[in-house]
Design an enzyme around this catalytic site. Structure first.
Site, PDB file in Angstrom:
ATOM      1  N   GLU A   1      75.474  23.969  47.025  1.00 24.15           N
ATOM      2  CA  GLU A   1      74.996  25.363  46.939  1.00 24.15           C
ATOM      3  C   GLU A   1      76.085  26.123  46.201  1.00 24.15           C
ATOM      4  OE1 GLU A   1      72.172  26.587  47.793  1.00 24.15           O
ATOM      5  OE2 GLU A   1      71.361  24.917  48.948  1.00 24.15           O
TER       6      GLU A   1
ATOM      7  N   CYS B   1      76.530  34.847  46.363  1.00 26.55           N
ATOM      8  CA  CYS B   1      76.072  33.945  45.317  1.00 26.55           C
ATOM      9  C   CYS B   1      74.780  34.486  44.721  1.00 26.55           C
ATOM     10  CB  CYS B   1      75.842  32.557  45.895  1.00 26.55           C
ATOM     11  SG  CYS B   1      74.860  32.599  47.408  1.00 26.55           S
TER      12      CYS B   1
ATOM     13  N   GLU C   1      80.098  34.806  36.797  1.00 22.25           N
ATOM     14  CA  GLU C   1      79.963  35.283  38.177  1.00 22.25           C
ATOM     15  C   GLU C   1      81.238  36.037  38.547  1.00 22.25           C
ATOM     16  OE1 GLU C   1      80.346  32.514  41.566  1.00 22.25           O
ATOM     17  OE2 GLU C   1      78.498  33.390  42.340  1.00 22.25           O
TER      18      GLU C   1
ATOM     19  N   LYS D   1      69.292  24.599  37.680  1.00 20.02           N
ATOM     20  CA  LYS D   1      70.387  24.495  36.704  1.00 20.02           C
ATOM     21  C   LYS D   1      71.726  24.296  37.418  1.00 20.02           C
ATOM     22  CE  LYS D   1      68.803  28.259  34.314  1.00 20.02           C
ATOM     23  NZ  LYS D   1      68.765  29.189  33.177  1.00 20.02           N
TER      24      LYS D   1
HETATM   25  P1  NAD Z   1      85.507  27.730  46.741  1.00 18.32           P
HETATM   26  O1  NAD Z   1      84.734  26.777  45.926  1.00 18.32           O
HETATM   27  O2  NAD Z   1      86.806  28.191  46.263  1.00 18.32           O
HETATM   28  O3  NAD Z   1      85.764  27.106  48.200  1.00 18.32           O
HETATM   29  C1  NAD Z   1      84.704  26.585  48.976  1.00 18.32           C
HETATM   30  C2  NAD Z   1      85.260  25.604  49.981  1.00 18.32           C
HETATM   31  O4  NAD Z   1      85.770  24.449  49.291  1.00 18.32           O
HETATM   32  C3  NAD Z   1      86.432  26.133  50.813  1.00 18.32           C
HETATM   33  O5  NAD Z   1      86.249  25.709  52.148  1.00 18.32           O
HETATM   34  C4  NAD Z   1      87.639  25.436  50.187  1.00 18.32           C
HETATM   35  O6  NAD Z   1      88.707  25.263  51.090  1.00 18.32           O
HETATM   36  C5  NAD Z   1      87.034  24.099  49.798  1.00 18.32           C
HETATM   37  N1  NAD Z   1      87.773  23.367  48.761  1.00 18.32           N
HETATM   38  C6  NAD Z   1      88.614  23.843  47.821  1.00 18.32           C
HETATM   39  N2  NAD Z   1      89.031  22.848  47.015  1.00 18.32           N
HETATM   40  C7  NAD Z   1      88.446  21.706  47.457  1.00 18.32           C
HETATM   41  C8  NAD Z   1      88.455  20.343  47.021  1.00 18.32           C
HETATM   42  N3  NAD Z   1      89.177  19.950  45.965  1.00 18.32           N
HETATM   43  N4  NAD Z   1      87.717  19.446  47.700  1.00 18.32           N
HETATM   44  C9  NAD Z   1      86.953  19.819  48.752  1.00 18.32           C
HETATM   45  N5  NAD Z   1      86.903  21.099  49.218  1.00 18.32           N
HETATM   46  C10 NAD Z   1      87.632  22.031  48.575  1.00 18.32           C
HETATM   47  O7  NAD Z   1      84.509  28.944  46.994  1.00 18.32           O
HETATM   48  P2  NAD Z   1      84.791  30.315  47.739  1.00 18.32           P
HETATM   49  O8  NAD Z   1      85.689  31.151  46.894  1.00 18.32           O
HETATM   50  O9  NAD Z   1      85.168  30.056  49.155  1.00 18.32           O
HETATM   51  O10 NAD Z   1      83.305  30.956  47.754  1.00 18.32           O
HETATM   52  C11 NAD Z   1      82.755  31.633  46.682  1.00 18.32           C
HETATM   53  C12 NAD Z   1      81.785  30.770  45.901  1.00 18.32           C
HETATM   54  O11 NAD Z   1      80.800  30.222  46.761  1.00 18.32           O
HETATM   55  C13 NAD Z   1      81.018  31.579  44.865  1.00 18.32           C
HETATM   56  O12 NAD Z   1      80.979  30.869  43.651  1.00 18.32           O
HETATM   57  C14 NAD Z   1      79.621  31.685  45.467  1.00 18.32           C
HETATM   58  O13 NAD Z   1      78.611  31.877  44.522  1.00 18.32           O
HETATM   59  C15 NAD Z   1      79.504  30.395  46.205  1.00 18.32           C
HETATM   60  N6  NAD Z   1      78.495  30.477  47.264  1.00 18.32           N
HETATM   61  C16 NAD Z   1      77.275  29.870  47.088  1.00 18.32           C
HETATM   62  C17 NAD Z   1      76.287  29.986  48.065  1.00 18.32           C
HETATM   63  C18 NAD Z   1      74.915  29.381  47.873  1.00 18.32           C
HETATM   64  O14 NAD Z   1      74.157  29.330  48.836  1.00 18.32           O
HETATM   65  N7  NAD Z   1      74.562  28.919  46.689  1.00 18.32           N
HETATM   66  C19 NAD Z   1      76.551  30.698  49.237  1.00 18.32           C
HETATM   67  C20 NAD Z   1      77.794  31.287  49.403  1.00 18.32           C
HETATM   68  C21 NAD Z   1      78.767  31.176  48.403  1.00 18.32           C
END
Ligand code: NAD
Length: 481
Positions: free
Chosen positions: A254, A288, A385, A455
């Site tokens: 997601e 998001c 974004e 996408k």
């Molecule tokens: P992020 O990708 O920086 O972090 C997400 C998670 O991944 C965190 O728990 C982080 O600790 C972990 N992480 C970081 N590096 C990693 C790695 N190498 N391997 C595994 N895990 C790792 O995202 P964020 O800044 O916390 O959140 C914002 C983003 O999330 C935005 O792009 C937003 O659009 C997206 N988002 C999407 C949805 C959806 O439903 N599509 C919902 C909420 C947020």
């Protein structure tokens, strides 16, 4: 027990444990910078232990009657409801959410567990559905079986909700799980461990670990999982894909968005303004699903923009604990800085800022609700974004042009159409390449909805029966008649 001061910040094998990782998390109140607590994260070895706990618990949990799993899910409903006030407070403090938004998050999490308890109740009755095969020599039976132990990784913007969307369907399906909270907002999800313990969820069925990238990497490296479910940025989503690619592990993603909101010329302006404001300033735009690109019909553009500016300027940006707060701060300082970089760039590019924009640095992470008008379609703030309260606008002449502009993005998570012509609204909704479209309403998400992107916005769907199916494999048994 006050979760903000507890030392034991990992929940696995049905009990709390001290983190042994090098990193200590210091969640903050983004309005003031106040440190809310200290949490030692899991070590990579502890993340693996949690994964192994989930794998050990799996055979037993998989064999439980689905109605029994439904009962546990109802336990989460009660546990969340009982902790409503504390959860609202945690999210106001750690996320900077206005009270009403923090309340909505708790209600959404509760509704998700309620919904999947109902699906779980019906699950066993759906097993072994008979399929007739041609020729009458054979018949088939279809089973929906859990995929196995799942590693879950979530972001910080809706901590209780993104995790509920994973935990509830996974447990309903018969999967066990390890969830890694975001390093920015670990407090809310630890409550799921508390509730699991309180309702006597069998040890290892749900495990919660705190940590940042290193713990996420440990989870994606674990051989104990049969699926990874990730919500977060595209950049990290790609890393997760790479980490598990050599094992061809199933994955749901997601990811991000840069969604359009199309407004046709026949609308009631005030209603359109409400839809636009709800789509970009809720959660201070840290969604998001933020509809951050407004496409408005040329003939009403100036009237709409005028009304939009007036309404935007009436919004109060403040701490959620202030007397009035319509919009809170950015949840993290890093996000605050990132949004400000976009605003500085827009200023340098000479974009037409009609309200908000770049200003002096603040102590709290406050960014004013901002609107850029007539943004060139090759400017980064139109394309990327931003994840903040920044709306970009453009005009269109024909619906074809609106759809071309709406779909000219790598993302495809959501979209909104505001139009008084039902047939036209339907055509526009059908034409937007995205997984969720709202017509004539600000954003609402029901547990029965499908959630996920076309996408580069993701792979798979959460919520609804699709969310459950994401944690199931279909087995077809063919037998001789
Ligand atoms: P992020 O990708 O920086 O972090 C997400 C998670 O991944 C965190 O728990 C982080 O600790 C972990 N992480 C970081 N590096 C990693 C790695 N190498 N391997 C595994 N895990 C790792 O995202 P964020 O800044 O916390 O959140 C914002 C983003 O999330 C935005 O792009 C937003 O659009 C997206 N988002 C999407 C949805 C959806 O439903 N599509 C919902 C909420 C947020």
């Amino acid at each position: 027990m006050d979760i903000q001061t507890r030392d034991e910040t990992l929940f696995f094998e049905g009990d709390w444990t001290m983190g042994e990782g090098d990193l200590i998390l210091t969640p903050i109140d983004p309005s003031t910078g106040e440190v809310l607590g200290q949490l030692r994260t899991a070590s990579a070895a502890q993340a693996e232990q949690a994964a192994e706990a989930a794998a050990r618990a799996y055979p037993g949990w998989k064999m439980t009657a689905s109605s029994e799993r439904a009962t546990y899910l109802r336990g989460f409903v009660k546990g969340l409801a009982k902790r409503q006030d504390r959860l609202v407070d945690i999210q106001m403090r750690n996320n900077g959410k206005p009270r009403i938004e923090a309340e909505i998050d708790v209600s959404d999490a509760i509704a998700t567990f309620e919904y999947y308890s109902e699906l779980a109740d019906k699950l066993d009755a759906r097993q072994d559905a008979r399929v007739e095969h041609a020729g009458n020599e054979h018949f088939g039976m279809v089973r929906h079986e859990p995929v196995g132990p799942v590693g879950m990784i979530v972001p910080w913007n809706f901590p209780l909700v993104t995790s509920a969307w994973k935990i509830a369907p996974a447990l309903a399906a018969g999967c066990t799980a390890v969830m890694k909270t975001s390093e920015m907002t670990p407090l809310a999800e630890l409550v799921y461990g508390e509730i699991a313990q309180e309702i006597g969820l069998p040890a290892g069925v749900l495990n919660i670990v705190t940590g940042a990238m290193a713990v996420g990497e440990a989870l994606t490296a674990s051989r104990a999982f049969r699926k990874i479910s990730f919500t977060g940025s595209n950049m990290v989503g790609a890393k997760v894909m790479e980490a598990i690619a050599s094992r061809c592990l199933p994955l749901s993603l997601e990811l991000g968005g840069k969604a359009p909101i199309i407004v046709t010329e026949d609308v009631v302006i005030d209603h359109a303004v409400d839809c636009i404001i709800g789509g970009i300033f809720f959660n201070a735009g840290q969604m998001c699903s933020a509809t951050s690109r407004l496409l408005v019909h040329r003939s009403i553009e100036s009237d709409l923009i005028e009304a939009l500016i007036a309404k935007t300027e009436s919004l109060v940006t403040a701490s959620p604990f202030a007397e009035t707060c319509d919009m809170g701060p950015m949840t993290t300082r890093a996000q605050y800085s990132k949004v400000r970089e976009y605003l500085a760039r827009a200023q340098a590019d000479g974009l037409e800022c009609v309200t908000g924009g770049f200003g002096p640095e603040a102590t709290g992470n406050f960014v004013p609700p901002t609107i850029y008008r007539n943004v060139p379609h090759d400017n980064p703030i139109w394309i990327e974004e931003i994840f903040g309260p920044v709306l970009t606008t453009t005009r269109f002449e024909t619906d074809e042009e609106a759809l071309t502009l709406a779909n000219a993005t790598e993302y495809g998570l959501v979209g909104t159409v505001v139009s008084d012509d039902e047939a036209r609204a339907r055509t526009l909704a059908n034409g937007i390449e995205a997984g969720q479209i709202w017509v004539n309403t600000p954003q609402v998400v029901y547990p029965e909805s499908a959630w996920g992107g076309f996408k580069s916005s993701g792979i798979g769907r959460e919520l609804g029966p699709w969310g459950l199916a994401g944690y199931q494999g279909v087995k077809h048994i063919t037998s001789a008649n």
